[in-house]
Each structure stands twice: as C-alpha cells, then as structure tokens.
Motif scaffolding. Sequence first.
Motif, PDB file in Angstrom:
ATOM      1  N   SER A  10       0.824  -1.206   0.000  1.00 57.31           N
ATOM      2  CA  SER A  10       0.000   0.000   0.000  1.00 57.31           C
ATOM      3  C   SER A  10       0.853   1.249   0.000  1.00 57.31           C
ATOM      4  CB  SER A  10      -0.909   0.012   1.236  1.00 57.31           C
ATOM      5  OG  SER A  10      -0.129   0.197   2.381  1.00 57.31           O
ATOM      6  N   GLN A  17       2.056  10.874  -2.353  1.00 53.99           N
ATOM      7  CA  GLN A  17       1.504  11.181  -1.029  1.00 53.99           C
ATOM      8  C   GLN A  17       1.031  12.620  -0.961  1.00 53.99           C
ATOM      9  OE1 GLN A  17       4.338  10.220   1.989  1.00 53.99           O
ATOM     10  NE2 GLN A  17       4.669   8.166   1.164  1.00 53.99           N
ATOM     11  N   PHE A  24      -7.595  14.728  -0.710  1.00 56.40           N
ATOM     12  CA  PHE A  24      -8.626  14.538   0.317  1.00 56.40           C
ATOM     13  C   PHE A  24      -8.961  15.830   1.033  1.00 56.40           C
ATOM     14  CE2 PHE A  24      -6.852  14.596   4.553  1.00 56.40           C
ATOM     15  CZ  PHE A  24      -5.636  13.964   4.557  1.00 56.40           C
ATOM     16  N   ILE A  28     -12.869  17.186   1.013  1.00 54.65           N
ATOM     17  CA  ILE A  28     -13.629  17.406   2.253  1.00 54.65           C
ATOM     18  C   ILE A  28     -13.998  18.879   2.403  1.00 54.65           C
ATOM     19  CG2 ILE A  28     -13.437  17.315   4.750  1.00 54.65           C
ATOM     20  CD1 ILE A  28     -12.131  14.716   4.544  1.00 54.65           C
ATOM     21  N   PHE A  56     -16.485  12.605   2.959  1.00 56.01           N
ATOM     22  CA  PHE A  56     -15.497  11.771   3.636  1.00 56.01           C
ATOM     23  C   PHE A  56     -15.378  10.407   2.952  1.00 56.01           C
ATOM     24  CE2 PHE A  56     -13.063  10.081   7.054  1.00 56.01           C
ATOM     25  CZ  PHE A  56     -13.603   8.872   7.423  1.00 56.01           C
ATOM     26  N   LEU A  64      -7.396   6.240  -0.056  1.00 57.87           N
ATOM     27  CA  LEU A  64      -6.852   5.154   0.759  1.00 57.87           C
ATOM     28  C   LEU A  64      -6.196   4.033  -0.053  1.00 57.87           C
ATOM     29  CD1 LEU A  64      -9.210   4.738   3.811  1.00 57.87           C
ATOM     30  CD2 LEU A  64      -7.011   5.830   3.653  1.00 57.87           C
TER      31      LEU A  64
ATOM     32  N   MET B   1       2.519   9.123   5.596  1.00 60.29           N
ATOM     33  CA  MET B   1       1.381   8.823   4.707  1.00 60.29           C
ATOM     34  C   MET B   1       1.703   7.639   3.821  1.00 60.29           C
ATOM     35  SD  MET B   1      -1.061  11.226   4.833  1.00 60.29           S
ATOM     36  CE  MET B   1      -1.627  11.676   3.203  1.00 60.29           C
ATOM     37  N   ASN B   2       2.608   6.809   4.288  1.00 59.13           N
ATOM     38  CA  ASN B   2       3.042   5.722   3.443  1.00 59.13           C
ATOM     39  C   ASN B   2       2.085   4.547   3.484  1.00 59.13           C
ATOM     40  OD1 ASN B   2       4.742   4.769   1.589  1.00 59.13           O
ATOM     41  ND2 ASN B   2       6.270   3.994   3.007  1.00 59.13           N
ATOM     42  N   THR B   3       1.488   4.300   4.635  1.00 62.16           N
ATOM     43  CA  THR B   3       0.596   3.149   4.769  1.00 62.16           C
ATOM     44  C   THR B   3      -0.853   3.619   4.778  1.00 62.16           C
ATOM     45  OG1 THR B   3       0.644   3.343   7.135  1.00 62.16           O
ATOM     46  CG2 THR B   3       2.285   1.929   6.146  1.00 62.16           C
ATOM     47  N   VAL B   4      -1.724   2.647   4.579  1.00 60.55           N
ATOM     48  CA  VAL B   4      -3.170   2.948   4.569  1.00 60.55           C
ATOM     49  C   VAL B   4      -3.603   3.515   5.911  1.00 60.55           C
ATOM     50  CG1 VAL B   4      -5.443   1.932   4.343  1.00 60.55           C
ATOM     51  CG2 VAL B   4      -3.626   1.191   2.871  1.00 60.55           C
ATOM     52  N   ARG B   7      -2.720   7.212   6.383  1.00 61.21           N
ATOM     53  CA  ARG B   7      -3.573   8.045   5.530  1.00 61.21           C
ATOM     54  C   ARG B   7      -4.981   8.145   6.109  1.00 61.21           C
ATOM     55  NH1 ARG B   7      -3.122   4.842   0.614  1.00 61.21           N
ATOM     56  NH2 ARG B   7      -0.986   4.290   1.011  1.00 61.21           N
ATOM     57  N   ALA B   8      -5.482   7.007   6.588  1.00 62.83           N
ATOM     58  CA  ALA B   8      -6.825   7.012   7.179  1.00 62.83           C
ATOM     59  C   ALA B   8      -6.853   7.884   8.424  1.00 62.83           C
ATOM     60  CB  ALA B   8      -7.242   5.581   7.519  1.00 62.83           C
ATOM     61  N   SER B  10      -4.957  10.582   9.136  1.00 58.79           N
ATOM     62  CA  SER B  10      -4.958  12.018   8.845  1.00 58.79           C
ATOM     63  C   SER B  10      -6.273  12.444   8.188  1.00 58.79           C
ATOM     64  CB  SER B  10      -3.762  12.401   7.996  1.00 58.79           C
ATOM     65  OG  SER B  10      -3.767  11.682   6.802  1.00 58.79           O
ATOM     66  N   LEU B  11      -6.871  11.584   7.382  1.00 59.29           N
ATOM     67  CA  LEU B  11      -8.159  11.905   6.750  1.00 59.29           C
ATOM     68  C   LEU B  11      -9.244  12.087   7.801  1.00 59.29           C
ATOM     69  CD1 LEU B  11      -9.139   9.777   3.679  1.00 59.29           C
ATOM     70  CD2 LEU B  11     -10.753  11.163   4.802  1.00 59.29           C
ATOM     71  N   PHE B  12      -9.321  11.156   8.735  1.00 57.22           N
ATOM     72  CA  PHE B  12     -10.353  11.191   9.758  1.00 57.22           C
ATOM     73  C   PHE B  12     -10.192  12.410  10.665  1.00 57.22           C
ATOM     74  CE2 PHE B  12     -13.746   9.442  11.931  1.00 57.22           C
ATOM     75  CZ  PHE B  12     -13.502   9.344  13.277  1.00 57.22           C
ATOM     76  N   PHE B  14      -8.751  15.243   9.911  1.00 50.62           N
ATOM     77  CA  PHE B  14      -9.093  16.440   9.157  1.00 50.62           C
ATOM     78  C   PHE B  14     -10.599  16.618   9.046  1.00 50.62           C
ATOM     79  CE2 PHE B  14      -8.237  19.881   6.499  1.00 50.62           C
ATOM     80  CZ  PHE B  14      -9.074  19.848   5.417  1.00 50.62           C
ATOM     81  N   SER B  15     -11.324  15.535   8.782  1.00 49.82           N
ATOM     82  CA  SER B  15     -12.773  15.698   8.639  1.00 49.82           C
ATOM     83  C   SER B  15     -13.419  16.031   9.972  1.00 49.82           C
ATOM     84  CB  SER B  15     -13.425  14.472   8.017  1.00 49.82           C
ATOM     85  OG  SER B  15     -12.989  13.317   8.634  1.00 49.82           O
ATOM     86  N   VAL B  18     -12.978  19.749  10.425  1.00 52.84           N
ATOM     87  CA  VAL B  18     -13.889  20.476   9.528  1.00 52.84           C
ATOM     88  C   VAL B  18     -15.307  20.456  10.098  1.00 52.84           C
ATOM     89  CG1 VAL B  18     -14.987  20.305   7.268  1.00 52.84           C
ATOM     90  CG2 VAL B  18     -12.530  20.279   7.458  1.00 52.84           C
ATOM     91  N   MET B  19     -15.746  19.318  10.658  1.00 51.46           N
ATOM     92  CA  MET B  19     -17.078  19.227  11.275  1.00 51.46           C
ATOM     93  C   MET B  19     -17.207  20.182  12.451  1.00 51.46           C
ATOM     94  SD  MET B  19     -19.380  17.596   9.974  1.00 51.46           S
ATOM     95  CE  MET B  19     -20.598  18.202  11.065  1.00 51.46           C
TER      96      MET B  19
END
Lengths: 102, 176
Positions: A10, A17, A24, A28, A56, A64, B1-4, B7-8, B10-12, B14-15, B18-19
């Motif tokens: 992955s 990156q 993303f 968002i 999201f 991902l 940010m190399n692995t899933v 990344r998940a 930092s995405l979570f 960030f959202s 924002v909320m």
Amino acid sequence: MLSVFKSIPSHMDYKGQKLAEQIFQGVILISAVIGFVYGLVIEQFGWTVYIVLAGFVVSCVLTLPPWPMYRKNPLSWQPIIPEINPEPTQKPQETLKKKKHK
Amino acid sequence: MNTVLSRANSLFAFSLSVMAALTFGCFVTTAFKDRRVPVDIHVSRVMLKNVDDFTGPRERSDLGFITFDLSPIFDWNVKQLFLYLSAEYTTKSNSLNQVVLWDKIVLRGENPKLNLRDMKSKYFFFDDGNGLRANKNITLSLSWNVVPNAGVLPLVGGSGQVSLPFPETYETTRSY
C-alpha cells in the motif's frame, strides 16, 4: 488473518503522497462548503452532516487504496551489488561463539 | 502517509476538525436572533383553598386558554423548545415569587402553532405562607427555553401577559 492484509502493498511515492493529501483536503473542504450552504438554505443541520460524511467516503475511496496515479514518480534506487567475499566477515563471529560456549 | 492506516488517520482527523468548524459556523449564524413571539393568554376560573398539612398552601384549578404561534423560532439550530407558564406575584413575606404552573416540550417537526384550550395547571400552586388570599395582582406569563444544536440556551419571555386578582376567601369544602 492480519498477515494477508499486511502483505498487500500500500505504499505510494512522495509525490503521490502529496497528491493524495491535496485530494482529500480539497474534497472534504468542498463538501463542507456545499453542505453548509445547503443546510443553511433548507434549515436542517442534519443535511450538512450527511453531505460532509458523503465527502469523507468519496475521499476515502480516492486516497486510501494505492491507485497507479500515486506511483508515477518512483524513487530510483541503485541496483543491488552482490557481496564478493562473505568468508572473512564470518570467521571472527564463529570464534567468538566458541569462546562464549566455554 | 506511506501506509493505509496513516492516511486514514490524517483523513479522519481532518474531517473531524472540519465538522467542528461547521458546527461553530452553525452557532454563529443564529446566535443573535430575537426569539420573542406574541402570546395570547386568557384565564377562566380561579379557585383558592387552604390545606392543613402544609404551611398555608393553596390549590388552584385554573382553566386557561392560550394561543400562540412559535414557528418563527424554529431554525436550523433549534432542537426543541421547552415552554412553561409561570405566575409571578409579591406577598408580605417575600417580595418576588414565581411559580411554574404548566410546561410542555415542543420538538422540532411537531406543529408549532399551538392553540391550547381548557388547560388545567399541571403542578400545584403552593405558596410559601398565606400570601395568595386577597392578592391583588398575580401575573401569568409564558416563557420558553430554546434548546439548540450548538451554542447557548437562551431563556425568552413571550410578549403577552395576563394579570388577575385572587379571591378574598377560601373555598369551603362542603360536608354532607
């Protein structure tokens, strides 16, 4: 079971990156602005939350998994140089081991 | 940010940030709104009693008649309204008394135009002492508490009020 997931590669390269992070964040933020305006117009905050959640999910699908667009600039590693003389490095280790057993 | 997973992560995060910013924006858009609404109250019957086992309490059976329309208050930041009818009066022992006679919870989505007829008071109208007999001025007013999705909970008074005097004597219970 976990070993199956760990064996799926992955990784992304560095430019990929950066691209994933920009994607993303952009998705968002855009869904947040759309959701805020829509919720303000129809006067229900629940719809704002739903639109942000949809954004999201979309950005999860986009960033991902390691799509090929994130692997376009791979690092150029040097080719593997095979080792020429393995024996002189192994002998002192063997003598050390014998001394320890005594 | 190399692995899933990273990344998940930092995405979570960030959202969620924002909320939180959107919720603050929701609070800001409705923070300074005036939530008063004209209210119309009528009272039809008042009864006064003196009960022995508590220091001079009174019981009031009051058939009220209330009309008001609350739909301008409900915007996207209001989750529910808590209404209550209170009576306010002064006595010799206390300078200000407020007693809640009746309350109701109005959720968002229910009919906001309330037309309540023949309502009895939900709670006993007890007085601390004997101050209700021959009290010249008892003011009934309807107020409400706005429960929002995000932000402060303002306590707003309706703009209609009714004042009425209480009777001079107690009701006598008839004995057979």
